[in-house]
Design an enzyme around this catalytic site. Structure first.
Site, PDB file in Angstrom:
ATOM      1  N   GLU A  82      -6.824   2.572  -7.571  1.00 49.08           N
ATOM      2  CA  GLU A  82      -6.452   2.078  -6.241  1.00 49.08           C
ATOM      3  C   GLU A  82      -7.479   2.597  -5.215  1.00 49.08           C
ATOM      4  OE1 GLU A  82      -3.195   4.349  -4.613  1.00 49.08           O
ATOM      5  OE2 GLU A  82      -2.460   2.684  -3.391  1.00 49.08           O
TER       6      GLU A  82
ATOM      7  N   LYS B   8      -0.449  -5.018  -2.925  1.00 47.16           N
ATOM      8  CA  LYS B   8       0.625  -4.051  -3.209  1.00 47.16           C
ATOM      9  C   LYS B   8       1.939  -4.460  -2.547  1.00 47.16           C
ATOM     10  CE  LYS B   8       1.066   1.047  -3.075  1.00 47.16           C
ATOM     11  NZ  LYS B   8       0.275   2.264  -2.748  1.00 47.16           N
TER      12      LYS B   8
ATOM     13  N   CYS C 199      -0.200   1.701  -7.760  1.00 43.03           N
ATOM     14  CA  CYS C 199       0.334   3.029  -7.484  1.00 43.03           C
ATOM     15  C   CYS C 199       1.855   3.102  -7.373  1.00 43.03           C
ATOM     16  CB  CYS C 199      -0.342   3.638  -6.263  1.00 43.03           C
ATOM     17  SG  CYS C 199      -0.030   5.421  -6.195  1.00 43.03           S
TER      18      CYS C 199
HETATM   19  N1  CDT Z   1      -0.810   5.571  -3.216  1.00 43.45           N
HETATM   20  C1  CDT Z   1       0.497   5.735  -3.480  1.00 43.45           C
HETATM   21  O1  CDT Z   1       1.246   4.772  -3.516  1.00 43.45           O
HETATM   22  N2  CDT Z   1       0.924   7.002  -3.662  1.00 43.45           N
HETATM   23  C2  CDT Z   1       2.294   7.367  -3.847  1.00 43.45           C
HETATM   24  C3  CDT Z   1       2.465   8.735  -3.341  1.00 43.45           C
HETATM   25  C4  CDT Z   1       3.866   9.134  -3.169  1.00 43.45           C
HETATM   26  S1  CDT Z   1       4.634   8.522  -1.775  1.00 43.45           S
HETATM   27  C5  CDT Z   1       4.004   9.396  -0.476  1.00 43.45           C
HETATM   28  C6  CDT Z   1       2.743   7.302  -5.301  1.00 43.45           C
HETATM   29  O2  CDT Z   1       3.786   6.700  -5.556  1.00 43.45           O
HETATM   30  O3  CDT Z   1       2.084   7.878  -6.161  1.00 43.45           O
END
Ligand code: CDT
Length: 307
Positions: free
Chosen positions: A47, A124, A169
């Site tokens: 990502e 996303k 993600c």
């Molecule tokens: N980039 C991304 O979506 N990161 C989130 C971080 C946790 S929520 C602040 C994840 O689900 O890994």
């Protein structure tokens, strides 16, 4: 005859603020060249693979953040990556921040075929974090300020002789993401991520980041009989420690390859697509066993009703 896709998960180490896109593209090309030596058909990058994870900073005027976003894909800066992939005959999946001509901002992945043509774009769906500046945090996770959630949902495309889906993600933590693709017969899901180890709203989860990462991708793979390729941007980026543990998960839910560094690192697996049928044709024969008539809350209701 079995259908094999050799996939490479091209984990990146940190991209600092001062690193230029040109420098990053050279790192991506180096990983592609390694993947070529490993006979990969397809390479998956993380990502936001062209820049640092900029939602960790808040700026009042979002227009000042425009330089983090791509207005075109490919662009003059990313064209060398497309050229090298086409020369090597390798497809790839690349995450980046996208701004559209009419000013919409998305967290996006493209899927590119071996001939350099763009097969699909995924934006996303599940945008985590917060909308406003939260000054008490050691770092921000303002994705909800920088990106709007896609209304396009989860597609599955025919590519590399497979049915391929994408997610980004935080999407990987939601069973609905996998199921939407499972219901389209997905055989391989490609997922880039940036996951800070420190989860500010509940630090007790910090030590569990690796466990949760594996838990969601292994269960998503198994419950939908699909390969899952999860690829991190890892390491200490601008002082924020981010999870590595990129992995390739089989339809059985087993991890068949996993990174062991938090740097640029390629792992590969020969993925037998017919392995999917062992699950989607038996225990998870959706047509035979699913009960959508009793799952109506899934789409009619958002939050939990506890009264
Ligand atoms: N980039 C991304 O979506 N990161 C989130 C971080 C946790 S929520 C602040 C994840 O689900 O890994």
């Amino acid at each position: 005859m079995s259908r094999i896709v050799t996939v490479g998960a091209a984990q990146l180490g940190p991209i600092q603020k001062h690193h230029t896109r040109e420098e990053v593209v050279q790192r991506l090309i180096a990983l592609l060249q390694k993947a070529d030596k490993a006979d990969c058909d397809l390479v998956v990058f993380p990502e936001l693979a062209l820049t640092t994870f900029f939602p960790r900073w808040f700026i009042d005027n979002i227009g000042e953040a425009d330089h983090w976003y791509e207005t075109a894909m490919p662009s003059p800066v990313t064209q060398p990556l497309f050229d090298e992939a086409k020369k090597l005959g390798i497809g790839f999946c690349l995450g980046y921040a996208e701004i559209t001509d009419d000013g919409h901002r998305y967290n996006t992945q493209v899927l590119v075929e071996k001939d350099g043509s763009i097969i699909a774009k995924y934006r996303k769906v599940h945008i985590p974090g917060h909308e406003h500046h939260e000054p008490d945090r050691p770092f921000q996770h303002a994705e909800r300020y920088y990106f709007e959630p896609s209304m396009e949902g989860f597609g599955v495309w025919r590519a590399f002789g497979a049915r391929v889906g994408m997610m980004i993600c935080n999407d990987r933590r939601w069973p609905e993401s996998y199921r939407e693709m499972g219901l389209q017969g997905v055989e391989m899901i490609l997922c880039g991520y940036n996951t800070p180890i420190h989860y500010v709203p509940d630090p007790s989860q910090d030590i569990l980041q690796g466990f949760h990462n594996a838990l969601v991708m292994q269960s998503g793979a198994y419950q939908n009989g699909t390969w899952v390729v999860g690829v991190a941007k890892a390491g200490v980026e601008e002082g924020v420690d981010s999870l590595g543990q990129s992995m390739i998960v089989a339809p059985s839910g087993q991890i068949v390859a996993q990174t062991f560094t938090t740097d640029d690192e390629l792992i590969t697996a020969r993925c037998d697509l017919d392995w999917c049928k062992r699950y989607t044709g038996t225990l998870f024969d959706f047509d035979k066993y699913r009960r959508p008539e009793v799952y109506t809350r899934i789409t009619s209701q958002r939050g939990a009703i506890t009264d």
